[in-house]
Design a protein around this motif. Sequence first.
Motif: not given
Length: 283
Positions: A207-212, A216-217
């Motif tokens: 999975v990835q968390q998109g901040i900008s 990306v995390r």
Amino acid sequence: MRHALLLSVSLTALAAHAAEPAAPQRVEAGNRITENVPAIPAALTDELQRYANTRGASLGGWLADGSGLLIGTRFANTVQVHRVKMPGGAREQLTFYDEPIADIAANPKKDGFVFAKDVGGSEFWQLYNFDVASRAIRLLTDGKARNASPVWSHDGAKLAYSSTERNGTDTDVWVLDPASGAKKNVVAKGGSWQATDFSRDGKELLVQQGISINDVRPGVVDLETGKLTMFPVDGGKAAFGEFRFAVDGKGAYFTSDENSEFRTLRYHDFATKKVVDLTKKIP
């Protein structure tokens, strides 16, 4: 003398008249206002269509039975799903909606695919399953939330996707069994998340968390325990692209611009936590 005076007065009057600007030719068409712009000939408009009316195509994946490649492209007003059976072959249109289709994902084991569609440009996409044999289309999501980024498990039995179903604001990651309709929220940490790949045994999900766009995390979820493990990001912040499990499940391949001006292809070893830049020497 009199003639000279009359000539001077006449020239002055002519000069004054010539200095007066002509009234602009004003055309109002809706919100567009133009002045002194000549009309474009209809013949020229038709001639320019060959250059202006271009279209692209997005890849939706190979159908499981090998009957063709799925693409999203526009041959009328909106993008729809098409099948191409051979190189240079004619496309066969499979969906026929007024609204454009997005996020096409072919099932790797069953003869069908999932696609996303909204209504009226609302961007509250719903996911639908398309059965190629029967041409039957079935709604998979709740009909209200914003749903996107579908990813099939390698056995074609599970579908991961992003959705705002939980609270209408945060984009979580859900896993759905299309056959039974059972679904589970596997990432509910707040913010915007999406799935990128299932492990071959279906027990883990990248999975990835998109901040900008530049932050990306990435992480991995154990689908049996629900534990989310985030991967370290060299430098603390970076842009990430594709992120896929290695076939043996011992690591993952991904693209990232960590400590680099450009994104490069890298390999993350889960056991040693070592990251190898595979294309560092490519400028």
